[in-house]
Enzyme design. Structure first.
Site, PDB file in Angstrom:
ATOM      1  N   GLY A  39       0.936  -0.252  -0.226  1.00 13.13           N
ATOM      2  CA  GLY A  39      -0.156  -0.102   0.002  1.00 13.13           C
ATOM      3  C   GLY A  39       0.583   1.104  -0.144  1.00 13.13           C
ATOM      4  O   GLY A  39       0.811   2.360  -0.900  1.00 13.13           O
ATOM      5  N   SER A  93      -3.826  -3.612  -0.939  1.00 18.09           N
ATOM      6  CA  SER A  93      -1.953  -4.457   0.125  1.00 18.09           C
ATOM      7  C   SER A  93      -2.124  -5.921   0.203  1.00 18.09           C
ATOM      8  O   SER A  93      -3.143  -5.645   0.978  1.00 18.09           O
ATOM      9  CB  SER A  93      -1.624  -3.780   1.244  1.00 18.09           C
ATOM     10  OG  SER A  93      -1.207  -4.548   1.486  1.00 18.09           O
ATOM     11  N   CYS A 104       4.397   5.702  18.727  1.00 16.95           N
ATOM     12  CA  CYS A 104       5.107   6.311  18.979  1.00 16.95           C
ATOM     13  C   CYS A 104       6.335   7.239  18.392  1.00 16.95           C
ATOM     14  O   CYS A 104       7.007   6.710  17.525  1.00 16.95           O
ATOM     15  CB  CYS A 104       6.193   5.132  19.547  1.00 16.95           C
ATOM     16  SG  CYS A 104       6.930   5.873  20.952  1.00 16.95           S
TER      17      CYS A 104
HETATM   18  C1  LIG Z   1      -5.196   2.573   4.645  1.00 16.58           C
HETATM   19  C2  LIG Z   1      -4.070   2.544   4.942  1.00 16.58           C
HETATM   20  N1  LIG Z   1      -2.577   1.930   3.780  1.00 16.58           N
HETATM   21  C3  LIG Z   1      -1.680   2.493   3.454  1.00 16.58           C
HETATM   22  C4  LIG Z   1      -1.084   1.100   4.599  1.00 16.58           C
HETATM   23  C5  LIG Z   1       0.117   1.103   4.038  1.00 16.58           C
HETATM   24  O1  LIG Z   1       0.209  -1.008   3.233  1.00 16.58           O
HETATM   25  P1  LIG Z   1       1.845  -1.454   2.825  1.00 16.58           P
HETATM   26  O2  LIG Z   1       1.718  -2.101   5.020  1.00 16.58           O
HETATM   27  O3  LIG Z   1       0.939  -2.404   2.009  1.00 16.58           O
HETATM   28  O4  LIG Z   1       2.740  -0.623   3.179  1.00 16.58           O
HETATM   29  C6  LIG Z   1      -2.197   0.968   5.595  1.00 16.58           C
HETATM   30  C7  LIG Z   1      -1.595   0.004   6.402  1.00 16.58           C
HETATM   31  O5  LIG Z   1      -1.559  -0.274   7.597  1.00 16.58           O
HETATM   32  C8  LIG Z   1      -3.472   1.369   5.767  1.00 16.58           C
HETATM   33  O6  LIG Z   1      -4.036   0.879   7.087  1.00 16.58           O
END
Ligand SMILES: Cc1ncc(COP(=O)(O)O)c(C=O)c1O
Length: 399
Positions: free
Chosen positions: A72, A208, A334
């Protein structure tokens, strides 16, 4: 440490579904480079394309409009860096009078917030839209921010912390009417609620694999045919030159299997998870005084419930729950040695106390009613003990 473990942190990541794991193990020896011409390469290539078809089917998109990324974060960065290119003149500077405005929200995942903040440092005019008490964007502020200078609107489909679902279809309609590109980060929505790129009318959509019971380190970006895109990673000709790097065969195959299963089970997921969510919500409301359920009452992910426990600190609750075998999370991060309150809850107008004392329970396949009942039994004495120890006044502590 309790023997019993109840993992309720599925929005952070999911375990591999048994079928995904079995498919990956079975295909582990597919070692060919999917770009090679020989039989080993052709076999790997065929499997990569099968996975692309499964992901396209899950999103209602033609497979040719999907590119694989590392997840993602990379998909979101690719969109923002594309906007950087589009907004800049040939000299790399922002031309006067060009489309140099970006609209996003104050409740995005950090990979969008920080990508947008970076474009701001380059001179783009970036609006971080405010949200209401439930985390929905304020439509009036959105309409006021849209203009013929808007290049991109990027609004997440569902929030990772509080689960609030945005009206992407209407947001996209307004963006398109203003001549802007529309992106949605659907990482938390895909697999949990129906997602169809045609229905939504978006130009770009991020997903993702590890949030839908697939492997980590693999994701996808949907790019509507004709929408501009520039590579973030330059190199070979993979993905039509849009994302270089030897294919992660096994990751992609696992992602494809997870997408296939998600497409078949999204309705059942909604039905079953919302029953568990309601059970947890009602059980905790009945047993713990003065708690606040965050997020939208109805437009919310079926698996996600975020709760503030005034008078008890989020990290202390987490640690106490962990000792009792319950694995959840807080919204706070954190940062630089100090515990920051959740930016999402702060944006909804919750004060620092509510934002510090919130816990996200995110459920998934495999969670049983007995697991939920274990949380309902275990949490009240933890909250009472922490509230009794709290240095806050009894009124603040909700005693
Ligand atoms: C809304 C959202 N966008 C993007 C990401 C990032 O995805 P990735 O862990 O595949 O880089 C996350 C992961 O927690 C997410 O919850």
């Amino acid at each position: 440490m309790a023997d019993r473990r109840v993992y309720v942190d599925y929005n952070a990541t999911t375990p591999l579904r048994a079928e995904v794991k079995a498919a990956m193990i079975e295909d582990f020896d597919i070692y060919g480079n999917a770009s090679s011409m020989h039989a080993a390469g052709r076999l790997a290539h065929a499997r990569v394309e099968e996975a692309r078809i499964a992901i396209g089917k899950l999103l209602g998109a033609p497979p040719r409009d999907i590119i694989f990324t590392s997840g993602g974060s990379e998909s979101n960065n690719t969109v923002f860096q594309t906007m950087r290119r589009l907004g800049s003149g040939p000299d790399g500077k922002l031309p006067a009078g060009g489309r140099t405005e970006i609209i996003t929200t104050s409740v995005e995942h950090p990979c969008v917030l920080n990508s947008a903040a970076y474009l701001k440092t380059l001179g783009f005019n970036v609006t971080f839209l405010p949200v209401d008490e439930y985390g929905k964007i304020k439509m009036e502020a959105y309409k006021a921010a849209l203009s013929d200078k808007t290049l991109l609107v990027s609004v997440m489909m569902a929030n990772n912390e509080i689960g609030t679902i945005q009206d992407i279809k209407e947001i996209a309609r307004l963006a398109k009417a203003a001549g802007a590109f529309m992106h949605t980060d659907a990482v938390q929505a895909v697999g949990k609620i129906p997602v169809d790129v045609e229905d939504l009318g978006v130009d770009y959509l991020t997903m993702s694999a590890h949030k839908i019971y697939g492997p980590k380190g693999i994701g996808a970006l949907y790019i509507r045919e004709g929408a501009p895109i520039f590579p973030l990673i330059h190199g070979g000709h993979q993905e039509d030159g849009l994302r270089a790097g030897t294919y992660n065969n096994i990751g992609i195959l696992g992602f494809g299997k997870a997408a296939e299963l998600a497409a078949d089970s999204v309705d059942r997921y909604g039905r079953e998870l919302s029953v568990l969510r309601k059970r947890l919500r009602d059980g905790l409301l009945a047993k713990i005084p003065n708690i606040k359920i965050n997020g939208h009452p109805t437009d919310v992910l079926p698996n996600t419930i975020d709760i503030s426990f005034p008078g008890a600190e989020g990290e202390a609750i987490l640690l106490s729950m962990d000792i009792m075998g319950i694995e959840a999370s807080t919204g706070s991060a954190c940062a630089s040695g100090s515990l920051e309150p959740s930016h999402v809850l702060m944006a909804t107008g919750a004060g620092p106390e509510l934002a510090h004392g919130s816990i996200r329970f995110s459920m998934g396949w495999g969670i049983t009613q007995a697991d939920i009942d274990y949380i309902i039994e275990t949490l009240p004495p933890i909250i009472s003990r922490l509230r009794a120890m709290s240095t806050l006044s009894p009124a603040q502590a909700g005693a």
